[in-house]
Design an enzyme around this catalytic site. Structure first.
Site, PDB file in Angstrom:
ATOM      1  N   GLY A  15       0.398   2.650   7.668  1.00 32.34           N
ATOM      2  CA  GLY A  15       0.449   1.819   8.861  1.00 32.34           C
ATOM      3  C   GLY A  15       1.026   0.429   8.657  1.00 32.34           C
ATOM      4  O   GLY A  15       0.896  -0.425   9.535  1.00 32.34           O
TER       5      GLY A  15
ATOM      6  N   THR B  62       4.269  -0.651   8.482  1.00 30.16           N
ATOM      7  CA  THR B  62       5.338  -0.922   9.440  1.00 30.16           C
ATOM      8  C   THR B  62       4.768  -1.064  10.839  1.00 30.16           C
ATOM      9  O   THR B  62       5.151  -1.959  11.607  1.00 30.16           O
ATOM     10  CB  THR B  62       6.339   0.249   9.468  1.00 30.16           C
ATOM     11  OG1 THR B  62       6.630   0.619   8.139  1.00 30.16           O
ATOM     12  CG2 THR B  62       7.595  -0.131  10.189  1.00 30.16           C
TER      13      THR B  62
ATOM     14  N   LYS C 154      -8.050   5.497  -6.469  1.00 32.16           N
ATOM     15  CA  LYS C 154      -8.547   6.470  -7.443  1.00 32.16           C
ATOM     16  C   LYS C 154      -9.829   7.131  -6.944  1.00 32.16           C
ATOM     17  O   LYS C 154     -10.021   8.337  -7.087  1.00 32.16           O
ATOM     18  CB  LYS C 154      -8.802   5.776  -8.780  1.00 32.16           C
ATOM     19  CG  LYS C 154      -7.529   5.428  -9.534  1.00 32.16           C
ATOM     20  CD  LYS C 154      -7.833   4.665 -10.806  1.00 32.16           C
ATOM     21  CE  LYS C 154      -6.555   4.415 -11.604  1.00 32.16           C
ATOM     22  NZ  LYS C 154      -6.818   3.573 -12.768  1.00 32.16           N
TER      23      LYS C 154
ATOM     24  N   GLY D 237       0.824  -1.206   0.000  1.00 38.47           N
ATOM     25  CA  GLY D 237       0.000   0.000   0.000  1.00 38.47           C
ATOM     26  C   GLY D 237       0.854   1.251   0.000  1.00 38.47           C
ATOM     27  O   GLY D 237       2.069   1.174   0.164  1.00 38.47           O
TER      28      GLY D 237
ATOM     29  N   PRO E 203       2.679   4.846   1.142  1.00 38.20           N
ATOM     30  CA  PRO E 203       3.432   5.147   2.361  1.00 38.20           C
ATOM     31  C   PRO E 203       2.529   5.727   3.454  1.00 38.20           C
ATOM     32  O   PRO E 203       1.533   6.383   3.151  1.00 38.20           O
ATOM     33  CB  PRO E 203       4.423   6.224   1.922  1.00 38.20           C
ATOM     34  CG  PRO E 203       4.385   6.257   0.445  1.00 38.20           C
ATOM     35  CD  PRO E 203       3.112   5.666  -0.004  1.00 38.20           C
ATOM     36  N   GLY E 204       2.895   5.469   4.689  1.00 35.81           N
ATOM     37  CA  GLY E 204       2.188   6.098   5.802  1.00 35.81           C
ATOM     38  C   GLY E 204       0.825   5.527   6.113  1.00 35.81           C
ATOM     39  O   GLY E 204       0.036   6.128   6.825  1.00 35.81           O
TER      40      GLY E 204
ATOM     41  N   SER F  27      -4.902   3.321 -18.347  1.00 39.55           N
ATOM     42  CA  SER F  27      -6.177   3.658 -17.739  1.00 39.55           C
ATOM     43  C   SER F  27      -6.650   5.082 -18.031  1.00 39.55           C
ATOM     44  O   SER F  27      -7.756   5.468 -17.686  1.00 39.55           O
ATOM     45  CB  SER F  27      -6.148   3.402 -16.235  1.00 39.55           C
ATOM     46  OG  SER F  27      -5.467   4.435 -15.593  1.00 39.55           O
TER      47      SER F  27
HETATM   48  P1  ADP Z   1       4.019   2.658   6.379  1.00 39.67           P
HETATM   49  O1  ADP Z   1       4.858   1.596   6.944  1.00 39.67           O
HETATM   50  O2  ADP Z   1       2.773   2.139   5.704  1.00 39.67           O
HETATM   51  O3  ADP Z   1       4.734   3.626   5.507  1.00 39.67           O
HETATM   52  P2  ADP Z   1       3.824   3.579   9.111  1.00 39.67           P
HETATM   53  O4  ADP Z   1       3.488   2.294   9.756  1.00 39.67           O
HETATM   54  O5  ADP Z   1       5.221   4.079   9.233  1.00 39.67           O
HETATM   55  O6  ADP Z   1       3.429   3.546   7.570  1.00 39.67           O
HETATM   56  O7  ADP Z   1       2.805   4.680   9.605  1.00 39.67           O
HETATM   57  C1  ADP Z   1       3.107   6.038   9.750  1.00 39.67           C
HETATM   58  C2  ADP Z   1       2.557   6.573  11.037  1.00 39.67           C
HETATM   59  O8  ADP Z   1       1.128   6.580  11.021  1.00 39.67           O
HETATM   60  C3  ADP Z   1       2.928   5.714  12.225  1.00 39.67           C
HETATM   61  O9  ADP Z   1       3.161   6.545  13.307  1.00 39.67           O
HETATM   62  C4  ADP Z   1       1.694   4.861  12.467  1.00 39.67           C
HETATM   63  O10 ADP Z   1       1.585   4.465  13.800  1.00 39.67           O
HETATM   64  C5  ADP Z   1       0.580   5.814  12.074  1.00 39.67           C
HETATM   65  N1  ADP Z   1      -0.605   5.102  11.556  1.00 39.67           N
HETATM   66  C6  ADP Z   1      -0.800   4.683  10.284  1.00 39.67           C
HETATM   67  N2  ADP Z   1      -1.989   4.071  10.151  1.00 39.67           N
HETATM   68  C7  ADP Z   1      -2.581   4.103  11.358  1.00 39.67           C
HETATM   69  C8  ADP Z   1      -3.846   3.631  11.869  1.00 39.67           C
HETATM   70  N3  ADP Z   1      -4.743   3.005  11.095  1.00 39.67           N
HETATM   71  N4  ADP Z   1      -4.097   3.825  13.171  1.00 39.67           N
HETATM   72  C9  ADP Z   1      -3.212   4.473  13.967  1.00 39.67           C
HETATM   73  N5  ADP Z   1      -2.022   4.942  13.560  1.00 39.67           N
HETATM   74  C10 ADP Z   1      -1.696   4.767  12.267  1.00 39.67           C
END
Ligand code: ADP
Length: 663
Positions: free
Chosen positions: A251, A253, A612, A246, A248-249, A569
């Protein structure tokens, strides 16, 4: 005088000479083709030494030499005995100087010592130092032995380390080789080998940890729970490798960390982004200068146990080049048939990775090498809606940032409207990483106000938001205010989420050329051409004269802004914009579309629909045209994303134009 001449390959001669007397270099007379120097013979040491002094020097140098022989083991017994039998002091000093392996610097020092007494002193100092160093080595070797005794490892590993310690002991410790060897032994001693932590199999606790740590992500959590349940049933056996895919950011990791926490496993992360060299995964052979173990080994060392959860971050961002195949190395790491004997080139002894729990993350499934993808179970994580972001911020990000920045409860309030503005105007992302950073900035500013200005309470509202964050960074590329000719809105999928992209078309007198500019990949160019072919085939239905295509140029442009992935697309969007420009009819500003076009004007399905649609929602689009064959995908999408969007399924261009062209 010349004692021996040996012919070597490549026209080389090795000449063994014996010096007859000591001379001092006065100056070089010639450098080419060989060196010639002016020298002055050094006079014999005329000093007379008393008997007792000679005796003292003799005894002490003999004893030092004897100790050196014993401890280093580097002088053969015969030779040592012969030297120890020498009665004459001068002879003894010179034989020791010649036979003890010394660095050039030390040899030169002895040569430069002119008197017997000086020579004795220099040699004694060198020998004492050598013996001391040998002692150190012996101490270190002892330490290694002690550590080895404690090490939990197989016989194979222990034997190997033991052998290396022996080798280390017999080495001249000033040699560079010896420091390489000691680093190696330390690495081996530091690896976890058979050391393990105990897994927890408490599913209820696991659910609680996942639930407490993350808002939403319902599907993801459920898939993870299924995975954990299967793992429990097969008692940890060979579980599949999960891959969270998915933007970045979102969740990924953080979910992986929660899994580690739920299983009571040590967590280590390896970032694979940009790894090109196979050796980064499998290590360098020790013979290589600056050799190092690979990242898997380093991660194990960090974890300190042989059964951690290892996160392989950005597995789609590795690449392979001349230095060997990174994906083949990864495949070996992940293959349960092979990974119980993983070979790191540096470590040399196989390591058992079979109890490591691997979880991978990726932004783009297509970037994952096929054979790797086949081994993994993909769980898709998608971008968040504005509403979800609001919840995540309230329930997780704000409390976390308050704590990090040491702001007590109740001292900082971010009003709901301000938070929404932060989401829409200060960040632009599928995930919440930027949002978290923005919240962090507010917290730091607020901390200063509280500390420096003695303010009791800080309230952030829409009016004072820019004093915290500066001017907003994004004016959202909103749906255009009014319908226009030659402009159609497409929807793009990028690695960082969805985006809308505006396609602009101008028609001008010319020679029938199709000009394509802006962010277009090859596949997009092809679909532009397919679009024009389709339009020509239906020209009479729209009263377009056939000469039109010879007498005009059509210019299609995709503005920079969005960087969509090259793909088909945008097909129907380009065709719509072109037709609109050709027949001079406006395209509705509140409509966006996505779909591949065929020459006959059929609309084919596309991917990345969820992202999208999210992008369309962010851009305040009201209606989205989606290929009919994507209908099943829509049914899987959360009601929250679809809320407020009218979805129209289209099967052919006629239907597209019917919806998109303004009445
Ligand atoms: P990724 O690995 O997908 O790039 P991360 O796990 O680093 O993203 O997430 C970035 C930040 O957002 C982290 O601090 C994470 O705890 C927070 N975060 C992301 N999704 C959620 C969620 N659904 N609920 C609570 N915190 C989230």
């Amino acid at each position: 005088y010349i004692k021996q001449v040996v012919k070597l390959p490549h026209d080389l001669l090795r000449v063994l000479v014996e010096g007859l007397e000591r001379s001092e270099l006065v100056g070089l007379e010639q450098e080419d083709p060989f060196l010639m120097a002016e020298t002055v013979g050094v006079e014999e040491d005329g000093a007379q030494y008393g008997r007792s002094l000679r005796e003292a020097m003799y005894r002490s140098i003999r004893e030092l030499f004897q100790r050196y022989c014993l401890e280093s083991g580097r002088i053969s017994k015969d030779l040592a005995a012969k030297i120890l039998n020498i009665q004459n002091l001068e002879e003894l000093v010179s034989q020791i100087s010649v036979n003890v392996p010394l660095s050039y610097q030390n040899q030169q020092k002895i040569l430069e010592a002119l008197t017997l007494e000086e020579q004795y002193e220099v040699l004694a100092a060198i020998l004492t130092n050598e013996i001391e160093v040998l002692h150190n080595t012996a101490d270190t070797a002892e330490e290694y032995r002690d550590k080895l005794k404690e090490l939990q490892a197989s016989k194979e590993v222990r034997d190997k380390i033991s052998k290396e310690i022996d080798r280390f002991k017999s080495m001249n410790s000033s040699a560079a080789e010896s420091s390489v060897l000691s680093t190696y032994i330390e690495t081996l001693l530091d690896l976890p080998w058979d050391k393990k932590s105990e897994d927890s199999m408490d599913l209820e606790e696991a659910w609680k940890i996942l639930e407490d740590g993350h808002y939403g992500l319902k599907d993801v959590k459920e898939r993870i729970m299924e995975f954990l349940a299967v793992r429990k049933l097969t008692s940890g056996g060979k579980s599949p490798i999960l891959c969270l895919v998915g933007p970045p950011g979102t969740g990924k990791t953080s979910v992986a960390k929660s899994v580690a926490e739920a299983l009571h496993k040590k967590y280590v992360r390896i970032c694979l982004g940009g790894v090109r060299d196979e050796a980064e995964i499998r290590g360098h052979r020790k013979t290589y200068v600056g050799a190092m173990p690979g990242r898997i080994t380093v991660a194990l060392q960090q974890a300190g146990v042989s059964n951690p959860l290892m996160l392989l971050d950005e597995i789609d961002k590795t690449s392979s080049d001349y230095k060997g195949d990174t994906s083949a190395a990864l495949l070996e790491v992940l293959d349960p048939e092979q990974n119980s004997r993983f070979n790191d080139h540096y470590v040399e002894v196989p390591q058992d990775l079979s109890e490591v729990l691997f979880i991978a993350t990726a932004n783009d499934m297509e970037g994952i090498p096929r054979p790797l993808l086949d081994r993994m179970e993909v769980i898709e994580v998608s971008g968040y809606t504005e509403n979800e972001k609001e919840h995540i911020a309230r329930e997780h990000l704000i409390p976390k940032q308050l704590e990090v920045n040491g702001i007590p409860k109740g001292k900082l309030t971010i009003q709901p409207a301000a938070l929404r503005k932060m989401i829409t105007l200060y960040t632009r992302e599928a995930g919440v990483r930027g949002l978290e950073r923005t919240i962090g900035r507010i917290c730091r500013k607020a901390a200063r106000e509280i500390m420096e200005n003695g303010q009791d309470k800080v309230v952030v509202n829409t009016k004072n938001l820019d004093t915290f964050l500066g001017k907003s960074r994004y004016s959202y590329l909103m749906a255009n205010k009014k319908d226009e000719v030659g402009i159609a809105r497409g929807l793009a999928w990028t690695q960082v989420g969805g985006d809308t992209l505006q396609i602009e078309v101008n028609v001008m007198p010319g020679k029938g050329e199709l000009v394509l500019t802006g962010q277009l990949g090859d596949v997009m160019k092809e679909s532009a051409m397919a679009g024009i072919s389709y339009i020509r085939s239906v020209a009479d239905q729209y009263d377009i004269k056939q000469e039109f295509f010879q007498e005009n140029d059509i210019h299609v442009h995709i503005p920079e802004g969005a960087v969509p992935k090259d793909g088909p697309s945008a097909g129907i969007t380009m065709a719509t914009a072109m037709l609109s420009a050709i027949i001079d009819r406006k395209v509705r500003a509140d409509v966006a579309m996505t779909g591949e076009i065929t020459l006959r004007g059929r609309v084919l399905p596309i991917g990345g629909l969820k992202e999208k649609l999210l992008a369309a929602k962010y851009a305040r689009i009201k209606q989205v045209l989606v290929p009919k064959e994507n209908k099943p995908d829509i049914q899987e999408i959360d009601a929250e994303i679809l809320d407020g969007l009218k979805i129209s399924y289209v099967d052919n261009m006629k239907e597209v134009l019917h919806e998109a062209l303004a009445k």
